[in-house]
Write an enzyme that holds these catalytic residues in place. Structure first.
Site, PDB file in Angstrom:
ATOM      1  N   GLU A 273     -13.528  45.105  35.445  1.00 20.24           N
ATOM      2  CA  GLU A 273     -12.557  46.206  35.347  1.00 20.24           C
ATOM      3  C   GLU A 273     -12.765  47.055  34.087  1.00 20.24           C
ATOM      4  O   GLU A 273     -12.702  46.540  32.965  1.00 20.24           O
ATOM      5  CB  GLU A 273     -11.117  45.648  35.352  1.00 20.24           C
ATOM      6  CG  GLU A 273     -10.099  46.775  35.416  1.00 20.24           C
ATOM      7  CD  GLU A 273      -8.653  46.314  35.592  1.00 20.24           C
ATOM      8  OE1 GLU A 273      -8.406  45.099  35.679  1.00 20.24           O
ATOM      9  OE2 GLU A 273      -7.780  47.190  35.621  1.00 20.24           O
TER      10      GLU A 273
ATOM     11  N   ASP B 221     -12.709  27.016  34.523  1.00 20.59           N
ATOM     12  CA  ASP B 221     -12.178  27.252  35.862  1.00 20.59           C
ATOM     13  C   ASP B 221     -11.014  28.259  35.779  1.00 20.59           C
ATOM     14  O   ASP B 221      -9.917  27.904  35.333  1.00 20.59           O
ATOM     15  CB  ASP B 221     -11.709  25.893  36.415  1.00 20.59           C
ATOM     16  CG  ASP B 221     -11.147  25.966  37.821  1.00 20.59           C
ATOM     17  OD1 ASP B 221     -10.759  27.073  38.253  1.00 20.59           O
ATOM     18  OD2 ASP B 221     -11.071  24.915  38.475  1.00 20.59           O
TER      19      ASP B 221
ATOM     20  N   LYS C  71      -0.395  40.066  34.630  1.00 25.21           N
ATOM     21  CA  LYS C  71      -1.720  40.449  35.163  1.00 25.21           C
ATOM     22  C   LYS C  71      -2.550  41.041  34.032  1.00 25.21           C
ATOM     23  O   LYS C  71      -3.740  40.750  33.886  1.00 25.21           O
ATOM     24  CB  LYS C  71      -1.544  41.457  36.310  1.00 25.21           C
ATOM     25  CG  LYS C  71      -2.852  41.897  36.963  1.00 25.21           C
ATOM     26  CD  LYS C  71      -3.530  43.054  36.265  1.00 25.21           C
ATOM     27  CE  LYS C  71      -4.848  43.437  36.937  1.00 25.21           C
ATOM     28  NZ  LYS C  71      -5.645  44.366  36.158  1.00 25.21           N
TER      29      LYS C  71
ATOM     30  N   HIS D 146      -7.106  54.386  30.277  1.00 29.74           N
ATOM     31  CA  HIS D 146      -7.704  53.628  31.372  1.00 29.74           C
ATOM     32  C   HIS D 146      -8.575  54.532  32.241  1.00 29.74           C
ATOM     33  O   HIS D 146      -9.722  54.208  32.541  1.00 29.74           O
ATOM     34  CB  HIS D 146      -6.581  52.995  32.200  1.00 29.74           C
ATOM     35  CG  HIS D 146      -7.053  52.159  33.345  1.00 29.74           C
ATOM     36  ND1 HIS D 146      -7.857  51.052  33.173  1.00 29.74           N
ATOM     37  CD2 HIS D 146      -6.840  52.264  34.678  1.00 29.74           C
ATOM     38  CE1 HIS D 146      -8.107  50.517  34.347  1.00 29.74           C
ATOM     39  NE2 HIS D 146      -7.500  51.240  35.282  1.00 29.74           N
TER      40      HIS D 146
HETATM   41  P1  HMG Z   1      -7.737  55.005  21.857  1.00 30.39           P
HETATM   42  O1  HMG Z   1      -6.572  54.853  20.967  1.00 30.39           O
HETATM   43  O2  HMG Z   1      -7.989  56.284  22.522  1.00 30.39           O
HETATM   44  O3  HMG Z   1      -9.065  54.537  21.154  1.00 30.39           O
HETATM   45  O4  HMG Z   1      -7.656  53.828  22.914  1.00 30.39           O
HETATM   46  P2  HMG Z   1      -9.667  54.877  19.764  1.00 30.39           P
HETATM   47  O5  HMG Z   1     -10.807  55.782  20.010  1.00 30.39           O
HETATM   48  O6  HMG Z   1      -8.640  55.244  18.743  1.00 30.39           O
HETATM   49  O7  HMG Z   1     -10.220  53.434  19.391  1.00 30.39           O
HETATM   50  C1  HMG Z   1      -9.384  52.406  18.914  1.00 30.39           C
HETATM   51  C2  HMG Z   1     -10.137  51.088  19.054  1.00 30.39           C
HETATM   52  O8  HMG Z   1     -10.153  50.712  20.440  1.00 30.39           O
HETATM   53  C3  HMG Z   1     -11.568  51.138  18.618  1.00 30.39           C
HETATM   54  O9  HMG Z   1     -11.667  50.902  17.229  1.00 30.39           O
HETATM   55  C4  HMG Z   1     -12.181  50.015  19.431  1.00 30.39           C
HETATM   56  O10 HMG Z   1     -11.899  48.767  18.838  1.00 30.39           O
HETATM   57  C5  HMG Z   1     -11.416  50.126  20.738  1.00 30.39           C
HETATM   58  P3  HMG Z   1     -12.975  51.437  16.421  1.00 30.39           P
HETATM   59  O11 HMG Z   1     -14.162  50.707  16.968  1.00 30.39           O
HETATM   60  O12 HMG Z   1     -13.069  52.920  16.692  1.00 30.39           O
HETATM   61  O13 HMG Z   1     -12.655  51.093  15.035  1.00 30.39           O
HETATM   62  N1  HMG Z   1     -12.110  50.981  21.716  1.00 30.39           N
HETATM   63  C6  HMG Z   1     -13.177  50.620  22.424  1.00 30.39           C
HETATM   64  N2  HMG Z   1     -13.887  49.468  22.441  1.00 30.39           N
HETATM   65  C7  HMG Z   1     -14.915  49.399  23.299  1.00 30.39           C
HETATM   66  N3  HMG Z   1     -15.277  50.403  24.129  1.00 30.39           N
HETATM   67  C8  HMG Z   1     -14.602  51.570  24.132  1.00 30.39           C
HETATM   68  C9  HMG Z   1     -13.502  51.709  23.258  1.00 30.39           C
HETATM   69  N4  HMG Z   1     -12.625  52.700  23.032  1.00 30.39           N
HETATM   70  C10 HMG Z   1     -11.788  52.236  22.079  1.00 30.39           C
HETATM   71  N5  HMG Z   1     -14.966  52.538  24.966  1.00 30.39           N
HETATM   72  C11 HMG Z   1      -7.991  52.534  24.816  1.00 30.39           C
HETATM   73  C12 HMG Z   1      -8.332  53.830  24.123  1.00 30.39           C
HETATM   74  C13 HMG Z   1      -8.499  52.552  26.230  1.00 30.39           C
HETATM   75  C14 HMG Z   1      -8.647  51.380  24.070  1.00 30.39           C
HETATM   76  C15 HMG Z   1      -6.443  52.385  24.760  1.00 30.39           C
HETATM   77  O14 HMG Z   1      -5.869  53.471  25.425  1.00 30.39           O
HETATM   78  C16 HMG Z   1      -5.940  51.117  25.358  1.00 30.39           C
HETATM   79  O15 HMG Z   1      -6.015  50.045  24.753  1.00 30.39           O
HETATM   80  N6  HMG Z   1      -5.385  51.183  26.575  1.00 30.39           N
HETATM   81  C17 HMG Z   1      -4.956  50.031  27.351  1.00 30.39           C
HETATM   82  C18 HMG Z   1      -5.902  49.879  28.502  1.00 30.39           C
HETATM   83  C19 HMG Z   1      -5.658  48.657  29.323  1.00 30.39           C
HETATM   84  O16 HMG Z   1      -4.752  47.870  29.094  1.00 30.39           O
HETATM   85  N7  HMG Z   1      -6.499  48.448  30.318  1.00 30.39           N
HETATM   86  C20 HMG Z   1      -6.422  47.323  31.217  1.00 30.39           C
HETATM   87  C21 HMG Z   1      -6.353  47.832  32.625  1.00 30.39           C
HETATM   88  S1  HMG Z   1      -4.725  48.370  32.989  1.00 30.39           S
HETATM   89  C22 HMG Z   1      -4.010  46.884  33.558  1.00 30.39           C
HETATM   90  O17 HMG Z   1      -4.608  46.245  34.370  1.00 30.39           O
HETATM   91  C23 HMG Z   1      -2.868  46.199  32.898  1.00 30.39           C
HETATM   92  C24 HMG Z   1      -1.500  46.825  32.776  1.00 30.39           C
HETATM   93  O18 HMG Z   1      -0.944  47.152  34.017  1.00 30.39           O
HETATM   94  C25 HMG Z   1      -0.697  45.739  32.104  1.00 30.39           C
HETATM   95  C26 HMG Z   1       0.745  46.070  31.883  1.00 30.39           C
HETATM   96  O19 HMG Z   1       1.315  46.819  32.669  1.00 30.39           O
HETATM   97  O20 HMG Z   1       1.310  45.495  30.910  1.00 30.39           O
HETATM   98  C27 HMG Z   1      -1.549  48.043  31.932  1.00 30.39           C
END
Ligand code: HMG
Length: 420
Positions: A76, A272, A256, A371
């Site tokens: 994902e 597992d 989740k 995301h």
């Molecule tokens: P952002 O604030 O735009 O990112 O976040 P940024 O550019 O400021 O970067 C901050 C840090 O995030 C970076 O630090 C990295 O550590 C990391 P730095 O290296 O710059 O010092 N980071 C990355 N690491 C690896 N690859 C990348 C990357 N980009 C940033 N490409 C971000 C952007 C997507 C990280 C943020 O918006 C976020 O954390 N969103 C949450 C996304 C998420 O939870 N996804 C899971 C799928 S959704 C789901 O299934 C679960 C859910 O339904 C659960 C719930 O409802 O509770 C949401």
């Protein structure tokens, strides 16, 4: 098409049989051959090929004073970015502190059709030392290592049924095979004195292996790029966390999200995932209502966001597929070859990181911004972009108002038109 005896064919013949019967074509057979693994062929039945899951890195999470890099296996997009983002915030305090109070696995030996459950319980109580000895004798190496069967708990189930639960310290293993062997030995011993025993089997509801992880993050570490103050983010994350205690619809989604990280590390570590999953969800419903596993609150002085999670977690660093899959050994090495307790602490820390990143996104910019931006690469591949076209299409999608299949298709068509 006849399938009986298919499992007796060797790998070449299994693939050939599929081609001959038009289940797959020659190109697909080639793809399977390219992904053949001799280890995989020994691991599962009717083996065809290895189905790859992308592996990414959580670069730095501080667990019990040590900085760990953690390989994560997931299909994902945005999960690994979120884990990194969450861990970056957790590291702003003094990292995650995680520990077990005890770490035992339970095996249930179920006695049925008892005329007198009281008399049976009395027998088990009187013979506890003997039953423990029987269990340990069935797998003596575990006791020699300092582990083994430690206790017996009686679990009355109904007026004719009682479970005799053997609690086992599996040392560095997850313990499934050990505890199953012990449970079957105890079952046999009870049968030999005339009791009717239905079965002996481990329980994946690991309530004797609850790990608890805590973290305190200075609220300033939570401020967003879009300008929301850290203190506001902290308050909103705490409110979001409280919602998970009120409605199972929200709690399931939050858990989740936690499992996004937990499963990715559990899978990468060769453990597992189904066992962990089943236990976690049962524990989330322990009070009678399904609730979020993690909780976030703001400290009284408003300076810290405090996070905690408690979850059943029985993981091993030896046994099962761990010793035989080279990629698992590689992943263990990246984590610094942790022992079972440290691996579990890492998983609990990742759970907090994953939950925090998701909640912070949800209560600030919304989940879709981060995301969907990361989803763009997968979307580009889905609509048929070549590897060379992916960066162009991702850049175009990032500028686009909508990130969906239709916009990706239209933008890809544009890119191709401009190239002509
Ligand atoms: P952002 O604030 O735009 O990112 O976040 P940024 O550019 O400021 O970067 C901050 C840090 O995030 C970076 O630090 C990295 O550590 C990391 P730095 O290296 O710059 O010092 N980071 C990355 N690491 C690896 N690859 C990348 C990357 N980009 C940033 N490409 C971000 C952007 C997507 C990280 C943020 O918006 C976020 O954390 N969103 C949450 C996304 C998420 O939870 N996804 C899971 C799928 S959704 C789901 O299934 C679960 C859910 O339904 C659960 C719930 O409802 O509770 C949401």
């Amino acid at each position: 098409m006849k399938w009986s005896g298919y499992y007796k064919l060797d790998w070449q013949d299994r693939i050939q049989y599929l081609v001959e019967n038009h289940v797959i074509d020659a190109t697909q057979a080639k793809l399977m051959a390219e992904n053949y693994s001799a280890v995989g062929d020994q691991q599962v039945e009717n083996y065809l090929y290895n189905f790859g899951v992308p592996m990414g890195l959580l670069t730095d999470i501080e667990i019990n004073g040590e900085h760990k890099s953690v390989p994560m296996a997931t299909e994902e997009p945005s999960v690994i970015a979120a884990a990194n983002n969450g861990a970056r915030m957790l590291n702003q305090g003094d990292g995650v502190h995680a520990a077990f109070k005890q770490r035992l696995i339970r095996g249930q030996v179920i006695a049925i059709n008892l005329d007198d459950t009281g008399a049976f319980q009395h027998y088990v109580q009187k013979h506890t030392a003997q039953l423990l000895a029987v269990a340990n004798h069935a797998h003596p190496s575990m006791e020699a290592r300092g582990g083994g069967a430690k206790d017996i708990v009686i679990e009355p189930l109904d007026e004719k049924t009682v479970a005799v639960d053997v609690l086992v310290d599996p040392c560095e293993a997850m313990g499934a095979n050990v505890v199953n062997t012990m449970a079957e030995a105890v079952a046999q011993d009870l049968r030999s004195v005339g009791f009717e025993i239905l079965m002996g089997i481990l329980s994946n509801y690991a309530t004797e292996a609850l790990i608890e992880a805590n973290v305190a993050i200075p609220v300033a570490a939570l401020k967003t790029k879009q300008g929301m103050a850290g203190a506001d983010v902290a308050q909103r994350v705490a409110q979001a966390s409280y919602m998970e205690q009120l409605t199972p619809y929200r709690a399931v989604t939050a858990n989740k999200g936690i499992m996004n990280g937990v499963e990715a590390v559990v899978l990468a570590s060769g453990n597992d995932t189904r066992a962990v999953n089943a236990g976690m969800h049962a524990y989330a419903a322990e009070s009678g209502q399904y609730k979020g596993l993690a909780q976030w609150t703001v400290s009284d002085d408003g300076q810290f966001l405090n996070g905690s999670i408690k979850m059943p977690l029985m993981l091993g660093v030896v046994g099962g597929s761990i010793g035989i899959v080279p990629a698992v050994q590689l992943n263990q090495q990246i984590m610094g070859n942790p022992d079972a307790q440290t691996l579990s602490a890492i998983v609990a820390g990742v759970a907090l990181a994953q939950n925090l990143a998701a909640l912070r996104a949800l209560v600030s910019s919304g989940i879709q911004a981060g995301h969907m931006a990361l989803q763009a690469k997968s979307l580009a591949l889905q609509v048929g972009a070549t590897v060379a076209e992916v960066p162009l299409l991702v850049a175009a999608l990032e500028k686009s108002e909508q990130i969906n299949q239709a916009s990706a298709q239209a933008l890809l068509a544009n890119i191709r038109k401009e190239k002509r």
